[in-house]
Enzyme design. Structure first.
Site, PDB file in Angstrom:
ATOM      1  N   LYS A  84      37.457  26.391 -50.750  1.00  0.00           N
ATOM      2  CA  LYS A  84      36.001  26.479 -50.920  1.00  0.00           C
ATOM      3  C   LYS A  84      35.683  27.449 -52.052  1.00  0.00           C
ATOM      4  CE  LYS A  84      32.548  26.200 -47.322  1.00  0.00           C
ATOM      5  NZ  LYS A  84      32.133  26.858 -46.086  1.00  0.00           N
TER       6      LYS A  84
HETATM    7  C1  E4P Z   1      29.173  25.439 -45.015  1.00  0.00           C
HETATM    8  O1  E4P Z   1      30.324  25.051 -45.139  1.00  0.00           O
HETATM    9  C2  E4P Z   1      28.770  26.778 -44.554  1.00  0.00           C
HETATM   10  O2  E4P Z   1      29.852  27.370 -43.869  1.00  0.00           O
HETATM   11  C3  E4P Z   1      27.621  26.760 -43.587  1.00  0.00           C
HETATM   12  O3  E4P Z   1      27.168  25.477 -43.282  1.00  0.00           O
HETATM   13  C4  E4P Z   1      26.577  27.789 -43.842  1.00  0.00           C
HETATM   14  O4  E4P Z   1      25.554  27.671 -42.911  1.00  0.00           O
HETATM   15  P1  E4P Z   1      24.502  28.824 -42.554  1.00  0.00           P
HETATM   16  O5  E4P Z   1      23.352  28.703 -43.479  1.00  0.00           O
HETATM   17  O6  E4P Z   1      24.121  28.533 -41.144  1.00  0.00           O
HETATM   18  O7  E4P Z   1      25.243  30.133 -42.687  1.00  0.00           O
END
Ligand code: E4P
Length: 217
Positions: A84
């Site tokens: 990522k």
């Molecule tokens: C995506 O891969 C992220 O880990 C995640 O969806 C972030 O979400 P949040 O806005 O609830 O932290």
């Protein structure tokens, strides 16, 4: 549309995996930080043993060289690891370098469709637009999913659209209708999605009728 779980919590992953619905898992540094005392590499490897699908592990370097170094390391942990990388210009550099080494990248923290187009051109395997965080600032996050899906389809771009920052069951429905390839969901939202008062009332009635019928035989 595939369902991923957005967590680094092994109990949540075990439970959702037992439902037979999981195609992958996404983690991020904030989710890892909730797992006090856990080791990052061991957690990712354990997740990979529980779910047979892409497991996203996020880099924390700000420069491309650092992201590439981390990405190579994470990718060596398990063949299902997807690296990522944030939607920045350094991120693009890192994605294009890792893609040339056949290391799959999930470009995260995407908040506009041009970021998604650039990430795809750099060689991203997945793009992660953050629906909930856009909703939080008073803009419709799902519009971004629709725009990216349309751009990718129009231009035959194979990058997968992953609806991230999912906050409630309706987000899952809308992401599927918008044509997202994947929605990554917190455990709570997946659990909530299967709850319906009419399902509970229906089960209660069926059981009561069944019992009454058996007693009357
Ligand atoms: C995506 O891969 C992220 O880990 C995640 O969806 C972030 O979400 P949040 O806005 O609830 O932290």
């Amino acid at each position: 549309m595939q369902i991923y779980l957005d967590t680094a919590n092994l109990d949540e992953i075990r439970t959702a995996a037992s439902w037979g619905v999981l195609s992958g898992v996404t983690t991020n540094p904030s989710l890892m930080a909730k797992e006090k005392g856990a080791d990052f590499k061991a957690t990712i490897q354990e997740i990979a043993s529980l779910v047979d699908g892409p497991i996203s592990a996020e880099t924390t370097s700000l420069d491309a060289d650092g992201m590439v170094r981390e990405g190579r390391e994470f990718a060596a942990w398990h063949p299902n690891v997807v690296v990522k990388i944030p939607s920045t210009t350094e991120g693009l550099k890192a994605v294009s370098r890792l893609a040339r080494e056949n290391i799959r990248c999930n470009v995260t923290l995407c908040f506009n469709a041009v970021q998604a187009l650039m990430a795809a051109r750099a060689g991203a395997y997945i793009i992660s637009p953050f629906v909930g965080r856009i909703d939080d600032v008073g803009v419709d996050g799902m519009t971004l999913i629709r725009e990216i899906v349309q751009i990718y389809r129009t231009h035959n771009i194979p990058t997968l659209v992953l609806a991230a920052s999912i906050r409630h069951p309706r987000h899952i429905v809308e992401a599927a209708l918008a044509g997202a390839d994947i929605a990554t969901c917190p455990f709570k939202v997946l659990e909530q999605s299967m709850r319906h008062p009419l399902t509970d009332i229906g089960i209660e009635r069926f059981l009561a009728d069944w019992k009454a019928w058996q007693q009357g035989r």
